[in-house]
Scaffold this active site. Structure first.
Site, PDB file in Angstrom:
ATOM      1  CD  GLU A  25      12.447  71.450  30.693  1.00 57.80           C
ATOM      2  OE1 GLU A  25      12.811  72.828  30.835  1.00 57.80           O
ATOM      3  OE2 GLU A  25      12.587  70.509  31.710  1.00 57.80           O
ATOM      4  CG  ASP A  43      15.751  67.575  33.867  1.00 55.48           C
ATOM      5  OD1 ASP A  43      14.654  67.684  34.325  1.00 55.48           O
ATOM      6  OD2 ASP A  43      16.156  68.537  33.126  1.00 55.48           O
ATOM      7  CB  SER A  44      13.029  66.251  38.694  1.00 56.09           C
ATOM      8  OG  SER A  44      12.841  65.069  38.638  1.00 56.09           O
ATOM      9  CD  GLU A  66       7.257  71.492  35.854  1.00 57.87           C
ATOM     10  OE1 GLU A  66       7.785  70.777  34.740  1.00 57.87           O
ATOM     11  OE2 GLU A  66       7.773  71.721  36.910  1.00 57.87           O
ATOM     12  CE  LYS A  94       9.995  65.306  30.644  1.00 56.49           C
ATOM     13  NZ  LYS A  94      10.312  66.667  31.070  1.00 56.49           N
ATOM     14  CG  ASP A 141      13.565  65.180  31.526  1.00 54.26           C
ATOM     15  OD1 ASP A 141      12.637  65.336  30.654  1.00 54.26           O
ATOM     16  OD2 ASP A 141      13.401  65.402  32.644  1.00 54.26           O
TER      17      ASP A 141
HETATM   18  O1  KIV Z   1      12.175  66.128  35.694  1.00 52.61           O
HETATM   19  C1  KIV Z   1      11.353  65.787  35.804  1.00 52.61           C
HETATM   20  O2  KIV Z   1      11.194  65.081  36.695  1.00 52.61           O
HETATM   21  C2  KIV Z   1       9.885  66.160  34.930  1.00 52.61           C
HETATM   22  C3  KIV Z   1       8.756  65.937  35.452  1.00 52.61           C
HETATM   23  C4  KIV Z   1       8.266  66.262  36.651  1.00 52.61           C
HETATM   24  C5  KIV Z   1       7.655  66.396  34.507  1.00 52.61           C
HETATM   25  O3  KIV Z   1      10.250  66.829  33.816  1.00 52.61           O
END
Ligand code: KIV
Length: 257
Positions: free
Chosen positions: A112, A42-43, A176, A110, A81
């Site tokens: 958090e 989600d970056s 992280e 994934k 994510d």
């Molecule tokens: O959102 C993302 O790209 C991430 C990674 C950098 C671990 O969670």
């Protein structure tokens, strides 16, 4: 458990796990030749859409990018994510994780967080949805972006959370911005692989945002090593094209019908 996931877990203490983010097909096809894990992170909210935080990323955006990435991933384990506010309780998480898995054909999701999301992880895993955890700095909920593991209480919590995520059924955990010696302890105390980003070489594997390591995303953070300056390459190519169009050197006869 899926074969690909068992193979990934088996790499712990044997060989380092390589992981990168991808947001689209062409990039995914390149990464697929190298990576154990490709994460649709989600970056992408800040990297592609200039959002202030990952909190603004929607489920639909994640799904569309993941569909594109899926077309380029044949060998790697593909993880997506789950965006902020899509897993506030087990019921919501299951509905949205099922949608992600069905529409993107991803291998895993994934999430958090620690203790608070353990029940959710258990339910997803029971429903055959493999889950990767994410501890340490949590971009979806943390107010400040500082490394984790300075305070004893914080160290204890991260270690405990890692053990709880493992017990809940997570197959791996991203750490992280976790202090070096804490990353070592967590990695040693759990049987599933830790994947570090700003968490030292003590982790079982590493992940970076691709755009950062190729120098496309113009940011400078301590934990990123830049392996190329792709902005310079693109600038050179676009300048050449511009020159050729203005000088009438493109298109030539061979480019025309
Ligand atoms: O959102 C993302 O790209 C991430 C990674 C950098 C671990 O969670």
């Amino acid at each position: 458990m899926k074969k690909k996931i068992l193979e990934l877990i088996a790499k712990k203490n044997k060989s380092k796990i390589v992981s990168l983010t991808a947001y689209s097909k062409n990039i995914a096809t390149i990464l697929d030749n190298f990576c154990d894990i490709i994460l649709v992170g989600d970056s992408l909210g800040s990297v592609l859409y200039n959002y202030k935080s990952t909190r603004e990323v929607s489920l639909d955006i994640m799904i569309e990018h993941s569909k594109s990435v899926r077309m380029g991933v044949k060998k790697s384990l593909m993880v997506v994510d789950m965006p902020h506010n899509t897993y506030r309780n087990p019921k919501e998480a299951l509905k949205n994780a099922k949608k992600i898995m069905a529409e993107t054909k991803s291998d895993a999701v994934k999430l958090e967080g620690g203790k608070k999301i353990c029940q959710t992880i258990e339910i997803l895993v029971k429903n055959n949805i493999p889950v990767m955890g994410h501890l340490g700095l949590l971009p979806q909920t943390d107010k400040t972006f500082k490394f984790k593991g300075k305070k004893i209480s914080e160290r204890r919590k991260i270690l405990r959370d890692a053990q709880l995520l493992q017990s809940a059924g997570a197959f791996s955990i991203v750490l992280e911005c976790v202090e070096t010696s804490l990353a070592k302890i967590v990695t040693k105390k759990i049987d599933i692989p830790t994947i570090g980003i700003g968490a030292s070489s003590n982790c079982d594997g590493q992940i970076l945002v691709l755009d950062d390591l190729i120098g496309l995303n113009p940011i400078d953070v301590r934990f990123v090593k830049k392996y190329s300056n792709i902005r310079k390459e693109i600038t050179k190519a676009v300048a050449g094209y511009t020159r050729d169009v203005r000088n009438k050197n493109f298109p030539l006869k061979k480019h025309s019908y």
